[in-house]
Motif scaffolding. Structure first.
Motif, short mmCIF file in Angstrom:
data_model
loop_
_atom_site.label_atom_id
_atom_site.label_comp_id
_atom_site.label_asym_id
_atom_site.label_seq_id
_atom_site.Cartn_x
_atom_site.Cartn_y
_atom_site.Cartn_z
N ALA A 79 -7.58 4.91 31.80
CA ALA A 79 -7.22 5.55 32.85
C ALA A 79 -6.97 7.05 32.08
O ALA A 79 -6.93 8.02 32.89
CB ALA A 79 -5.75 5.31 33.52
N LEU A 80 -6.94 7.16 30.87
CA LEU A 80 -6.90 8.54 30.26
C LEU A 80 -8.17 9.59 30.65
O LEU A 80 -7.80 10.63 30.78
CB LEU A 80 -6.47 8.35 28.82
N VAL A 92 -10.10 9.10 32.88
CA VAL A 92 -10.09 9.63 34.39
C VAL A 92 -9.05 10.61 34.85
O VAL A 92 -9.48 11.45 35.59
CB VAL A 92 -9.84 8.15 35.13
N TYR A 93 -8.17 10.64 33.96
CA TYR A 93 -7.14 11.59 34.30
C TYR A 93 -7.33 13.04 33.90
O TYR A 93 -7.16 13.94 34.51
CB TYR A 93 -5.71 11.30 33.52
N PHE A 94 -8.04 13.11 32.76
CA PHE A 94 -8.61 14.22 32.18
C PHE A 94 -9.68 14.82 33.19
O PHE A 94 -9.59 15.92 33.62
CB PHE A 94 -9.23 14.08 30.99
N TYR A 99 -9.97 14.33 36.32
CA TYR A 99 -9.52 14.26 37.63
C TYR A 99 -8.73 15.96 37.62
O TYR A 99 -8.86 16.75 38.73
CB TYR A 99 -8.24 13.48 37.96
N ASN A 100 -8.03 16.21 36.48
CA ASN A 100 -7.31 17.43 36.37
C ASN A 100 -8.51 18.76 36.32
O ASN A 100 -8.53 19.73 36.85
CB ASN A 100 -6.56 17.59 35.11
N TYR A 127 -5.92 18.32 24.72
CA TYR A 127 -6.22 16.75 25.06
C TYR A 127 -6.40 15.92 23.66
O TYR A 127 -6.49 14.95 23.71
CB TYR A 127 -7.24 16.31 26.06
N TYR A 161 -17.93 11.66 35.16
CA TYR A 161 -16.77 11.31 35.79
C TYR A 161 -16.87 9.87 36.62
O TYR A 161 -16.11 9.02 36.78
CB TYR A 161 -16.45 12.34 36.73
N TYR A 216 -16.70 7.08 34.15
CA TYR A 216 -15.38 6.63 33.79
C TYR A 216 -14.43 5.87 34.81
O TYR A 216 -13.67 5.25 34.41
CB TYR A 216 -14.62 7.94 33.27
#
Length: 227
Positions: free
Chosen positions: A118-119, A121-123, A125-126, A154, A184, A187
């Motif tokens: 999920a990391l 994906v979080y990056f 997403y931001n 990160y 994106y 991921y």
């Protein structure tokens, strides 16, 4: 059978999409966030290492799922009725118990993999949210240039990497590239694959535990051996 199909599809998604996403990530970092090879050489080695790990995971889960499928067929009552009375050996009972323990441990470990997947994906997403904000504020260039995504924060690049970040319209242009959108999406697909694999492992755990419990119950009734 359902767990095996879930496991195959989940591992295929996770390994295939994850491998390609790592390759595209290296390309994005090299093109937009780092100018010097020495700035991202460590990241390149880490990506290569994870890709080799993905090869191993794909091979291991393929073989392990086949073994669990075979073990599941031969511990059901249908298979036992086909071969006659309920028969089992000490080796078979130990093997079934070993599969239960191994599958439970794998499920716990894969839960960690699911969380780690999920990391990225979080990056992204931001990064996508920042690009959306830039597109909204296109009429105020001064404030746009203050919106950045810093790969160094990160841990993707060392703090002395140049430029190490993308800001303003440069970042917006990065988000509009085909490479960014594909990475994106890859991921997200890998994250979904990790979730499907976790569901498959939990299904395996439930089914193998149920088969063992049935054998234990039949053993207590004197019909068959205990698990």
């Amino acid at each position: 059978l359902v767990a095996t199909l879930l496991c195959f599809s989940g591992i295929a998604l996770f390994c295939g999409c994850g491998h390609q996403a790592l390759t595209e990530t290296e390309r994005l970092i090299e093109t937009y966030f780092a100018r010097n090879l020495q700035d991202y050489i460590t990241l390149a080695y880490i990506i290569q290492y994870f890709q080799y790990v993905i090869y191993g995971l794909a091979s291991f889960f393929f073989l392990y799922c086949i073994m669990l499928l075979a073990e599941g067929f031969y511990t059901t009552s249908t298979a036992k009725q086909t071969f006659g009375e309920f028969r089992s050996t000490m080796c078979g009972r130990c093997l079934s118990s070993s599969f239960i323990v191994m599958t439970y441990v794998l499920a716990v470990l894969w839960l960690l993999v699911f969380a780690l997947s999920a990391l990225p994906v979080y990056f992204f997403y931001n990064m996508d949210a920042t690009c959306h904000t830039i597109d909204v504020l296109t009429e105020t260039p001064a404030s746009i240039n203050q919106l950045c995504v810093d790969a160094r924060q990160y841990g993707l690049l060392p703090w002395n990497a140049v430029p190490g970040k993308a800001c303003g319209m440069t970042l917006s242009n990065v988000c509009k590239t085909r490479e960014y959108r594909m990475t994106y999406d890859l991921y997200i697909a890998a994250f979904a694959g990790a979730g499907i694999t976790l569901l498959a492992l939990l299904t395996y755990t439930v089914s193998t535990t149920y088969n063992c419990a049935v054998l234990r119950y039949l053993g207590r009734k004197g019909i068959g051996p205990k698990c």
